[in-house]
Scaffold this motif. Structure first.
Motif, PDB file in Angstrom:
ATOM      1  N   LEU A 208       0.828  -1.205   0.000  1.00 10.52           N
ATOM      2  CA  LEU A 208       0.000   0.000   0.000  1.00 10.52           C
ATOM      3  C   LEU A 208       0.866   1.260   0.000  1.00 10.52           C
ATOM      4  O   LEU A 208       1.796   1.383   0.808  1.00 10.52           O
ATOM      5  N   HIS A 209       0.569   2.182  -0.901  1.00  5.37           N
ATOM      6  CA  HIS A 209       1.194   3.510  -0.865  1.00  5.37           C
ATOM      7  C   HIS A 209       2.719   3.444  -0.874  1.00  5.37           C
ATOM      8  O   HIS A 209       3.387   4.114  -0.083  1.00  5.37           O
ATOM      9  N   ASN A 210       3.301   2.653  -1.762  1.00  2.58           N
ATOM     10  CA  ASN A 210       4.754   2.627  -1.916  1.00  2.58           C
ATOM     11  C   ASN A 210       5.149   3.298  -3.228  1.00  2.58           C
ATOM     12  O   ASN A 210       4.391   3.286  -4.197  1.00  2.58           O
ATOM     13  N   THR A 211       6.351   3.862  -3.257  1.00  8.18           N
ATOM     14  CA  THR A 211       6.911   4.409  -4.494  1.00  8.18           C
ATOM     15  C   THR A 211       8.170   3.642  -4.837  1.00  8.18           C
ATOM     16  O   THR A 211       9.103   3.550  -4.033  1.00  8.18           O
ATOM     17  N   PHE A 212       8.175   3.056  -6.023  1.00  5.49           N
ATOM     18  CA  PHE A 212       9.305   2.250  -6.507  1.00  5.49           C
ATOM     19  C   PHE A 212       9.791   2.887  -7.801  1.00  5.49           C
ATOM     20  O   PHE A 212       9.034   2.989  -8.771  1.00  5.49           O
ATOM     21  N   TRP A 213      11.049   3.343  -7.815  1.00  6.33           N
ATOM     22  CA  TRP A 213      11.586   4.002  -9.006  1.00  6.33           C
ATOM     23  C   TRP A 213      13.011   3.522  -9.259  1.00  6.33           C
ATOM     24  O   TRP A 213      13.859   3.558  -8.366  1.00  6.33           O
ATOM     25  N   THR A 214      13.250   3.088 -10.479  1.00  8.39           N
ATOM     26  CA  THR A 214      14.607   2.695 -10.861  1.00  8.39           C
ATOM     27  C   THR A 214      14.798   2.876 -12.353  1.00  8.39           C
ATOM     28  O   THR A 214      13.863   2.741 -13.136  1.00  8.39           O
ATOM     29  N   THR A 251      12.364  -1.052 -15.233  1.00  2.00           N
ATOM     30  CA  THR A 251      13.027  -1.164 -16.538  1.00  2.00           C
ATOM     31  C   THR A 251      12.719  -2.495 -17.215  1.00  2.00           C
ATOM     32  O   THR A 251      12.997  -2.663 -18.394  1.00  2.00           O
ATOM     33  N   GLY A 252      12.171  -3.437 -16.458  1.00  2.99           N
ATOM     34  CA  GLY A 252      11.694  -4.695 -17.013  1.00  2.99           C
ATOM     35  C   GLY A 252      10.188  -4.762 -16.872  1.00  2.99           C
ATOM     36  O   GLY A 252       9.503  -3.741 -16.936  1.00  2.99           O
ATOM     37  N   TYR A 253       9.654  -5.960 -16.661  1.00  2.89           N
ATOM     38  CA  TYR A 253       8.218  -6.091 -16.472  1.00  2.89           C
ATOM     39  C   TYR A 253       7.769  -5.304 -15.241  1.00  2.89           C
ATOM     40  O   TYR A 253       8.443  -5.313 -14.206  1.00  2.89           O
ATOM     41  N   THR A 254       6.622  -4.637 -15.341  1.00  2.00           N
ATOM     42  CA  THR A 254       6.095  -3.945 -14.171  1.00  2.00           C
ATOM     43  C   THR A 254       5.761  -4.945 -13.070  1.00  2.00           C
ATOM     44  O   THR A 254       5.941  -4.663 -11.893  1.00  2.00           O
ATOM     45  N   TRP A 255       5.249  -6.109 -13.444  1.00  2.00           N
ATOM     46  CA  TRP A 255       5.087  -7.269 -12.555  1.00  2.00           C
ATOM     47  C   TRP A 255       5.043  -8.485 -13.457  1.00  2.00           C
ATOM     48  O   TRP A 255       4.539  -8.411 -14.580  1.00  2.00           O
ATOM     49  N   ARG A 256       5.592  -9.593 -12.975  1.00  2.00           N
ATOM     50  CA  ARG A 256       5.722 -10.774 -13.829  1.00  2.00           C
ATOM     51  C   ARG A 256       4.931 -11.934 -13.228  1.00  2.00           C
ATOM     52  O   ARG A 256       5.328 -12.508 -12.212  1.00  2.00           O
ATOM     53  N   TYR A 271      -6.111   0.738  -8.470  1.00  4.11           N
ATOM     54  CA  TYR A 271      -5.676   2.081  -8.063  1.00  4.11           C
ATOM     55  C   TYR A 271      -4.149   2.167  -7.932  1.00  4.11           C
ATOM     56  O   TYR A 271      -3.631   2.826  -7.021  1.00  4.11           O
ATOM     57  N   ASN A 272      -3.441   1.511  -8.845  1.00  2.00           N
ATOM     58  CA  ASN A 272      -1.989   1.620  -8.901  1.00  2.00           C
ATOM     59  C   ASN A 272      -1.584   2.240 -10.228  1.00  2.00           C
ATOM     60  O   ASN A 272      -2.394   2.388 -11.136  1.00  2.00           O
ATOM     61  N   TYR A 273      -0.317   2.579 -10.334  1.00  4.63           N
ATOM     62  CA  TYR A 273       0.202   3.058 -11.612  1.00  4.63           C
ATOM     63  C   TYR A 273       1.529   2.364 -11.874  1.00  4.63           C
ATOM     64  O   TYR A 273       2.457   2.436 -11.065  1.00  4.63           O
ATOM     65  N   TRP A 274       1.592   1.675 -13.015  1.00  3.68           N
ATOM     66  CA  TRP A 274       2.748   0.864 -13.370  1.00  3.68           C
ATOM     67  C   TRP A 274       3.346   1.393 -14.663  1.00  3.68           C
ATOM     68  O   TRP A 274       2.625   1.602 -15.648  1.00  3.68           O
ATOM     69  N   GLU A 275       4.660   1.554 -14.700  1.00  6.47           N
ATOM     70  CA  GLU A 275       5.322   1.930 -15.949  1.00  6.47           C
ATOM     71  C   GLU A 275       6.686   1.262 -16.050  1.00  6.47           C
ATOM     72  O   GLU A 275       7.374   1.054 -15.051  1.00  6.47           O
ATOM     73  N   THR A 276       7.036   0.928 -17.281  1.00  4.15           N
ATOM     74  CA  THR A 276       8.368   0.424 -17.582  1.00  4.15           C
ATOM     75  C   THR A 276       8.949   1.227 -18.725  1.00  4.15           C
ATOM     76  O   THR A 276       8.223   1.722 -19.596  1.00  4.15           O
ATOM     77  N   PHE A 311       1.313   0.553 -19.998  1.00  7.35           N
ATOM     78  CA  PHE A 311       2.415   0.257 -19.096  1.00  7.35           C
ATOM     79  C   PHE A 311       3.787   0.593 -19.679  1.00  7.35           C
ATOM     80  O   PHE A 311       4.776   0.550 -18.956  1.00  7.35           O
ATOM     81  N   VAL A 312       3.859   0.896 -20.953  1.00  9.52           N
ATOM     82  CA  VAL A 312       5.137   0.850 -21.647  1.00  9.52           C
ATOM     83  C   VAL A 312       5.728   2.235 -21.928  1.00  9.52           C
ATOM     84  O   VAL A 312       6.251   2.502 -22.998  1.00  9.52           O
ATOM     85  N   THR A 313       5.675   3.097 -20.970  1.00  6.06           N
ATOM     86  CA  THR A 313       6.406   4.357 -21.017  1.00  6.06           C
ATOM     87  C   THR A 313       6.718   4.753 -19.590  1.00  6.06           C
ATOM     88  O   THR A 313       5.955   4.466 -18.690  1.00  6.06           O
TER      89      THR A 313
END
Length: 368
Positions: A208-214, A251-256, A271-276, A311-313
Motif C-alpha cells: 500500500l502507498h509505496n513508491t518504486f523508481w529505478t 526497466t523490465g516487467y512492471t510485474w511478472r 488504483y496503482n500506476y505501473w510503468e516500464t 504500461f510501456v512508457t
C-alpha cells in the motif's frame, strides 16, 4: 567479520520459545566487500559464490555446497528471531541482506510475529534489503528508504500473515552492484518483490502507498528490473496479494505473473500506476507481455489502474516526481497522481488527517 550485526535466537520446538520486546534502533550497521559501485575496478564477493554450489573445472560439483555461505551477512537476523521486535531508525549499509526474519523453519508459527521495521535507511545490499521469508504474522514494514539493493522485499516463502508493506520508498533497485562470476553472470535477479509458490498456509500481504523508481538496467546494461516476480520457486501456492495506491517505475516487467492460474483469487490489484521504460515489456500476465486492456480482461483486475496510459512508457512517473534521477520521489504540485488513490482503512481514509484533497495521492508520501 560482522556476519550478523544483531542476532536474535529462540529455541525451536512445539511450542517454541522466543525472546521478546526487543528494540534495535539508532545503529549504523555497515559491511564492506559485498556490494560495489564499480564491480570491474572494485570487485566484491560474487553472489553465486555465496549462494550457489561451485562447479570444478572438469564440470563436476565441488564437494561442499555453497562454499561462501559465511559471507551471507545481515544487519539483523536470527534463528526464530523473537516476538515483538522493533527495528527502527537504523542505517544499514553494504550487507548481503539487510533486515530479515531469519531462519525459522524449525520453529512454530509465531517466529518473528509482530515484527515492526520502520524508518530505516537500507542501502547497497547485494541480495534482499528486507527479507520476510517464512512465518510472518502481523509483520509491518513502513516508512523505510531502500536504495541500491538487488531486491526490495523478499517473501520467499511467506506463511500465515498478514504482512503489511506501506509508505516505503525503493530507489534505484538493481543488481549492478553485485560482482559477476567468471562467466559474467551476476546470478541474482533484481526487483521489488521476490516471492515463490510455497506459501502454505497461504499468507496475505498488503502492499500500500509505496513508491518504486529505478532506471538500473536501461542505462548500464545490467539485468532489467521487475516490479515483482516469482523467482523463489515455481510452485502453485503463491501468497495472496492486495495492492493499492502504489507507483512503480521499472526497466523490465512492471510485474511478472507467468502462470495466472497460480494467482487465481490471490491477485487483488487496483488504483496503482505501473510503468516500464522497456516498450517490449509491460505487465506480464500469462505467456506474453500485456497491455492495460488485455491485462484487465485476463485478470479482472486494475479497473482504476493506469487509467490514461499503457504500461510501456516511463515518462508519466518521471515527470510527476520532483527529481527521481537524484532520489527525490515526492510528487510535484502539478502531478497527475494527486487525489488518484483509494482510501485505505487506518492508513489513508481520513480527510484532512491522513490525506488532503478529494482522495489520497498515489505513492509513499501525501502531498501536503
Amino acid at each position: 567479520g560482522n556476519f550478523k550485526d544483531v542476532n536474535i535466537v529462540g529455541t525451536a520446538g512445539q511450542p517454541s520459545l522466543y525472546p521478546g520486546d526487543i528494540v534495535v534502533q539508532y545503529n549504523l550497521m555497515r559491511n564492506d566487500g559485498i556490494w560495489s559501485a564499480d564491480t570491474v575496478t572494485d570487485p566484491t564477493i560474487p553472489w553465486s559464490f555465496i549462494k550457489t554450489p561451485l562447479i570444478d573445472g572438469d564440470g563436476t560439483s565441488y564437494a561442499s555446497d555453497s562454499l561462501g555461505r559465511d559471507n551471507e551477512t545481515a544487519a539483523l537476523q536470527g534463528q526464530g528471531l523473537g516476538r515483538r521486535v522493533v527495528a527502527r531508525y537504523n542505517h544499514v549499509d553494504g550487507h548481503q541482506n539487510g533486515i530479515t526474519g531469519g531462519n525459522n523453519g524449525a520453529f512454530d508459527r509465531y517466529a518473528h510475529s509482530d515484527l515492526d521495521v520502520h524508518d530505516n535507511l537500507i542501502e547497497r545490499c547485494q541480495d534482499d534489503a528486507i527479507e520476510l521469508d517464512g512465518q510472518s504474522i502481523n509483520t509491518r514494514v513502513w516508512n523505510n528508504r531502500v536504495q541500491r539493493c538487488s531486491v526490495f522485499v523478499s517473501i520467499s516463502p511467506l506463511k500465515y500473515g498478514p504482512t503489511y508493506v506501506f509508505r516505503n520508498e525503493a530507489w534505484q533497485i538493481g543488481n549492478d552492484g553485485a560482482t559477476a562470476d567468471q562467466s559474467g553472470n551476476r546470478a541474482v535477479g533484481a526487483g521489488g518483490f521476490k516471492y515463490d509458490g510455497n506459501s502454505v498456509p497461504t499468507a496475505r500481504i498488503f502492499i500500500l502507498h509505496n513508491t518504486f523508481w529505478t532506471d538500473r538496467g536501461e542505462r548500464d546494461g545490467s539485468y532489467l528490473v521487475q516490479g515483482g516476480s516469482q523467482w523463489g520457486g515455481h510452485g502453485s501456492n503463491v501468497a495472496s496479494f492486495y495492492l493499492r495506491n502504489n507507483l512503480f517505475r521499472t526497466t523490465g516487467y512492471t510485474w511478472r505473473i507467468e502462470t495466472p492460474a497460480h494467482v487465481q483469487g490471490k491477485w487483488d490489484e487496483d488504483y496503482n500506476y505501473w510503468e516500464t521504460s522497456d516498450p517490449t515489456k509491460g505487465m506480464r500476465y500469462g505467456n506474453r507481455p500485456s497491455r492495460v486492456e488485455a491485462y484487465r480482461s485476463a485478470s479482472n483486475q486494475g479497473t482504476h489502474t493506469n487509467i490514461w496510459s499503457d504500461f510501456v512508457t516511463a515518462t508519466d512517473v518521471d515527470g510527476a516526481l520532483v527529481d527521481p534521477a537524484n532520489g527525490d520521489l515526492r510528487l510535484t504540485g502539478s502531478s497527475a497522481f494527486i487525489d488518484l488513490g483509494f482510501p485505505i482503512p487506518n492508513l489513508s481514509d481520513l480527510s484532512e488527517v491522513n490525506y488532503k484533497g478529494a482522495a489520497p495521492d498515489l505513492g509513499s508520501v501525501e502531498l501536503q
